[in-house]
Write an enzyme that holds these catalytic residues in place. Structure first.
Site, PDB file in Angstrom:
ATOM      1  CE1 TYR A  99      -3.927  -1.579  -0.278  1.00 48.85           C
ATOM      2  CE2 TYR A  99      -3.570  -2.729   1.735  1.00 48.85           C
ATOM      3  CZ  TYR A  99      -4.350  -2.471   0.317  1.00 48.85           C
ATOM      4  OH  TYR A  99      -5.274  -3.523   0.328  1.00 48.85           O
ATOM      5  CD  GLU A 195      -0.675 -32.442   6.588  1.00 49.12           C
ATOM      6  OE1 GLU A 195      -0.092 -33.409   6.450  1.00 49.12           O
ATOM      7  OE2 GLU A 195      -1.553 -31.905   5.619  1.00 49.12           O
ATOM      8  CG  ASP A 247      -3.303 -35.874   6.809  1.00 53.57           C
ATOM      9  OD1 ASP A 247      -3.200 -36.203   7.940  1.00 53.57           O
ATOM     10  OD2 ASP A 247      -4.011 -34.779   6.431  1.00 53.57           O
TER      11      ASP A 247
END
Lengths: 362, 600
Positions: A99, A195, A247
């Protein structure tokens, strides 16, 4: 390095770029800069550090076209801004920076991606991390929990705390600038990076940290830079083994890979971000059949991702080839919390101890 | 066999008019929207053909007026030679009546069904007779007819006929009223525009329901009217041979020499010998099998191509470009007329043009303009050999992307001029795939593709140079300001870069705080004398140095400075002003000058 020294170094390196351009222009040379090519093809394994870094390919950005000139102009404005920030001892976020460029006329950024990339370019050229430019990432670091005493240099002075006794259920939140962190002492035998938040909470609830002397680190999916740097430092300076628990699907193997081998986007900092000694603990594809875990079918994308991993040099080991081919045969995947199908304690009482002793960690 | 007798009672001949009444689509009257376009197309084609024959510059008026909810009145008026009164009913009131059917030459109309089909369509949908006014010259009065067609007999029915006064000295006017809609108005205007493109010698004025459009002519020369030629021995079929042979009175040799183009005594004798005939035989006495042998021999013997210059009238490269430029704004245009070629004994010439940029839509596939004998082909683009040829060309090698047709702001125009354009159907919308024609179309498009590639290359190079000039003259100075600020040293001078890179005469205009500055640097190794033009709303009375000449018009001031600059010399002009307008540098070759307006 002290904070003041670091600031001086960062400022000197940034101004150095501008000085090069100044001299080039004075000598009648169109200003230019050289950078390693930031693509998958330009990633090479570095034997000395055991991580993946940028290779030999370089590209030159010169102000000889309008596009190139505007690029350099933006970089010049950015350098000017960062120098000012260092001089005034202020900091800003990547978003704020985007910005701030509103007022830079021709040098204004068109999207945040553009300013983020320019910052990464500056990291590469100066060999200084963006934290040293006083730039903060947006996203929170993840948290850790375990038998570790630390000291953090905060804006409100140094704070000392124990990551089991002095923190709540959420653990100790890893700050964005890990350089402000000091490890005082610890009682840990290894680090386990997890995770998902569900599994992190499970291990905490079951007292896994206390029973085995484990530091639990929540990865929150693909880990932020600060999380990866903490893992590296725990491994490096405290000599603690690191295991990664995710996983059992192709995307989770990539999370492991970015912890262990480094990522393409930040290959210029692999030697401080990656932990080459990190080992994969699970969920292994073989676990799905060995423990008869509830599983989902692989999707088309999963299969493609697994096949891509078979050609990825980072996964070119016998272990991964065997596991990935096995998964392609079984055509299924499982989440780490699937162990709950065998009882809430199964993962901490049976699976992890068995795997950790197989791996020679406990 | 009662059934056969019953059936026999129902069997009778069908007149052509009856046939077309039931098969309107064959002539392009398949829908009310198409009816208007077909009618105007037929009438305009006839008008243009007639004007060319009379060697007058066509001045054609097309009017479309709504008379009630569904009925439109179509008016087409020309300044052609007119039609003798005896022929008017036949030309408009009888299908398959025309002057050009038996002639071998390029013309728009051929079979003589188009306009009478419109008359038929009018009486079918509204029952209103068609009005025709025609005058053949200053000495004759105009004749006004009201006509219909007797469909059972295909004969004209004259409802009324009178002599009237008409302000035109010669010409023809037709007024037809039929049921239609103006849904395809855009296509209609497109048709007129396309017609104007390939007939740059014609002025077409259109009044579409009160909206006037004029397609002005850009050429004051009437194209020479193609002369009919004799049939070519290679282009004749058995039936035609038999017919003309039967009507001939001479010997076989006289017949061959006298009735076909490019057949002399030597060629004729060769054919006769090959056919194993006696040269003295009367040709009208030949048996069918003898004629068949003669036909085979005519095909087998080599005969030079028919005289294309005489029977064809290509538009020409220059006029194609002029025609396209006047109707469509283009950045680049190039046309090619191929040498004449032959298929099956019919002469043809392929002409094509390629246009780029300007007002051509930048997205999507190229615009393809197809023409046959100066008539636009509006429908069935996909079925046309021209389209398939344009898709066959590998446009990628000429710098265009391609999805079948090339993509981008491209315009491709192809004109097939022939004594016998091989259309796929009677409605004359698409050219059939004839290998000889396709080969010529592909060749001409490849030639034009190479031209376009050269243009695109030059344009890109120019763009690259401009891009570079802007970077060096405008952005590098800004980098210099910022960099000098960061390193805390005096502003670094970037003119060495400009000089080293540009090696040209560089003029820069920049406006800061109400002050217009023009810097001219001669970075070449030679002395140059240049003239600087600055056109803007600023009077620049305080200009330093003073302009050599100021010219004001409509509140704009054109300020002119003349100056000689040594190699490496710099020159600075400044005045108070708002900095709008433009800068131009003359007296220096294009290749060695750069003009940058940093205010843009």
């Amino acid at each position: 390095m002290s904070r003041e020294e670091m600031d001086a170094l960062a400022k000197e390196r940034l101004v150095g770029i501008a000085r090069t351009w100044y001299d080039q222009m004075r000598d009648g040379i169109v200003p230019f800069i050289r950078l390693p090519t930031r693509t998958k093809r330009n990633i090479a394994y570095d034997d000395a550090t055991e991580v993946w870094k940028y290779g030999e390919r370089e590209s030159t950005r010169a102000a000889s076209t309008e596009k190139g000139a505007v690029h350099l102009l933006k970089m010049a404005y950015l350098i000017g801004f960062l120098k000012q920030q260092l001089v005034e001892n202020r900091s800003s976020t990547l978003r704020e920076l985007y910005y701030i460029s509103e007022g830079w006329k021709k040098a204004k950024f068109t999207a945040q991606d553009e300013s983020n990339l320019l910052i990464e370019d500056l990291e590469i050229i100066t060999d200084v991390q963006r934290e040293a430019f006083h730039l903060r990432p947006e996203e929170d670091g993840a948290s850790l929990f375990g038998p570790l005493r630390i000291r953090e240099n905060t804006r409100r002075g140094a704070k000392e705390m124990h990551c089991q006794d002095d923190v709540g259920e959420a653990g100790y939140p890893i700050p964005n600038n890990v350089d402000n962190l000091e490890f005082i002492d610890h009682d840990a035998k290894f680090v386990i990076a997890i995770e998902t938040g569900g599994m992190y909470a499970r291990l905490m609830e079951n007292g896994f940290d206390e029973e085995y002397g484990a530091i639990l680190v929540h990865l929150k999916g693909q880990p932020a830079r600060s999380t990866r740097r903490v893992l590296r430092r725990l491994n490096d300076s405290l000599n603690l083994p690191v295991v990664v628990f995710t996983d059992g699907d192709p995307w989770s193997y990539r999370i492991y890979a970015s912890v262990a081998y480094g990522s393409i986007k930040s290959a210029h900092m692999s030697d401080i971000l990656a932990t080459p000694q990190a080992q994969f603990i699970g969920v292994q594809p073989s676990d799905i059949s060995d423990y008869n875990l509830p599983a989902d079918h692989l999707t088309e994308q999963d299969i493609n991702a697994l096949k891509a991993e078979l050609t990825d040099p980072r996964f070119a080991t016998d272990y991964w080839r065997t596991q990935i081919n096995l998964q392609l045969d079984m055509k299924v995947k499982s989440e780490q919390q699937a162990f709950a199908s065998r009882g809430l304690d199964f993962v901490t009482k049976e699976y992890l101890p068995k795997r950790l002793s197989e791996m020679g960690i406990i | 066999m009662v059934l056969a007798e019953d059936l026999a009672k129902q069997q009778r001949s069908i007149s052509v008019a009856e046939f077309f009444e039931k098969n309107k689509h064959l002539l392009g009257f398949d829908s009310p929207t198409r009816g208007i376009i077909t009618t105007i197309k037929e009438a305009v084609d006839n008008a243009l053909d007639a004007c060319e024959e009379a060697e007058v510059l066509p001045d054609i008026f097309v009017g479309i007026k709504k008379v009630d909810a569904e009925v439109y009145r179509i008016t087409v008026e020309d300044n052609g030679p007119g039609i003798v009164p005896e022929n008017v009913p036949l030309v408009f009131g009888k299908l398959l009546y025309g002057s050009r059917f038996h002639q071998i030459r390029q013309s728009r109309g051929q079979q003589g069904i188009g306009i009478s089909a419109a008359v038929l369509y009018a009486q079918l949908t509204t029952g209103i007779p068609t009005q025709v006014v025609s005058r053949t010259g200053a000495k004759a009065r105009a004749h006004r007819f009201e006509l219909m067609i007797k469909t059972e007999t295909n004969e004209p029915e004259i409802i009324s006929h009178e002599e009237i006064d008409w302000d035109r000295t010669h010409g023809t006017r037709i007024e037809i009223q039929f049921k239609s809609t103006l849904a395809a108005k855009k296509r209609l205007v497109d048709y007129l525009r396309l017609t104007a493109i390939v007939n740059p010698h014609a002025r077409i004025t259109a009044d579409i329901d009160g909206e006037m459009t004029v397609f002005e002519r850009v050429s004051g020369e009437v194209p020479p009217c193609p002369k009919p030629i004799l049939p070519h021995p290679h282009g004749i079929e058995f039936g035609a041979l038999k017919r003309i042979a039967a009507a001939s009175t001479g010997t076989v040799e006289e017949f061959l020499i006298g009735s076909f183009s490019k057949v002399g005594k030597k060629t004729a004798d060769e054919m006769i010998a090959l056919a194993n005939l006696k040269p003295t035989r009367k040709v009208n006495k030949l048996e069918s099998d003898e004629l068949k042998r003669l036909l085979d021999a005519m095909q087998a013997v080599k005969v030079p191509a028919p005289p294309a210059q005489q029977c064809l009238s290509p538009i020409g490269e220059d006029l194609i470009c002029k025609g396209l430029e006047k109707e469509i704004q283009l950045d680049f245009i190039k046309a090619r007329t191929r040498p004449s070629a032959v298929y099956g004994g019919h002469s043809f010439i392929i002409e094509a043009a390629i246009g780029y940029g300007g007002k051509v839509p930048p997205e999507g596939t190229a615009q393809l303009f197809r023409f046959a004998n100066r008539v636009p082909l509006l429908y069935q683009q996909g079925a046309c050999a021209i389209t398939s040829c344009a898709s066959q060309v590998n446009w990628k090698s000429y710098g265009l992307s391609q999805q079948g047709l090339p993509m981008g702001p491209v315009l491709v125009m192809v004109h097939v001029a022939s004594t016998n354009v091989p259309f796929t159907s009677e409605s004359k919308d698409a050219v059939a795939s004839i290998p000889e024609i396709e080969r010529e179309v592909v060749l001409v498009l490849q030639e034009l593709g190479r031209e376009l590639k050269t243009y695109l290359y030059r344009r890109d190079k120019k763009k690259q140079q401009d891009d570079r000039a802007r970077a060096i003259c405008s952005i590098i100075p800004e980098i210099a300001i910022k960099v000098s600020e960061i390193v805390e040293r005096p502003l670094v001078d970037t003119s060495p870069i400009e000089g080293k890179i540009m090696r040209k005469v560089v003029a820069k205009k920049r406006t800061v705080d109400g002050k217009v500055c023009i810097d001219v640097n001669n970075y070449t190794a030679k002395e140059v004398t240049l003239v600087l033009y600055n056109l803007s709303r600023d009077a620049a009375e305080d200009a330093v140095p003073r302009p050599d000449f100021v010219d004001s018009m409509d509140g704009e001031y054109n300020k002119v400075w003349r100056r000689t600059l040594d190699a490496g010399e710099a020159w600075h002009i400044a005045y108070t002003g708002s900095g709008d307008g433009s800068v131009d540098l003359r007296g220096v070759e294009d290749g060695v000058k750069v003009v940058v307006d940093l205010d843009v």
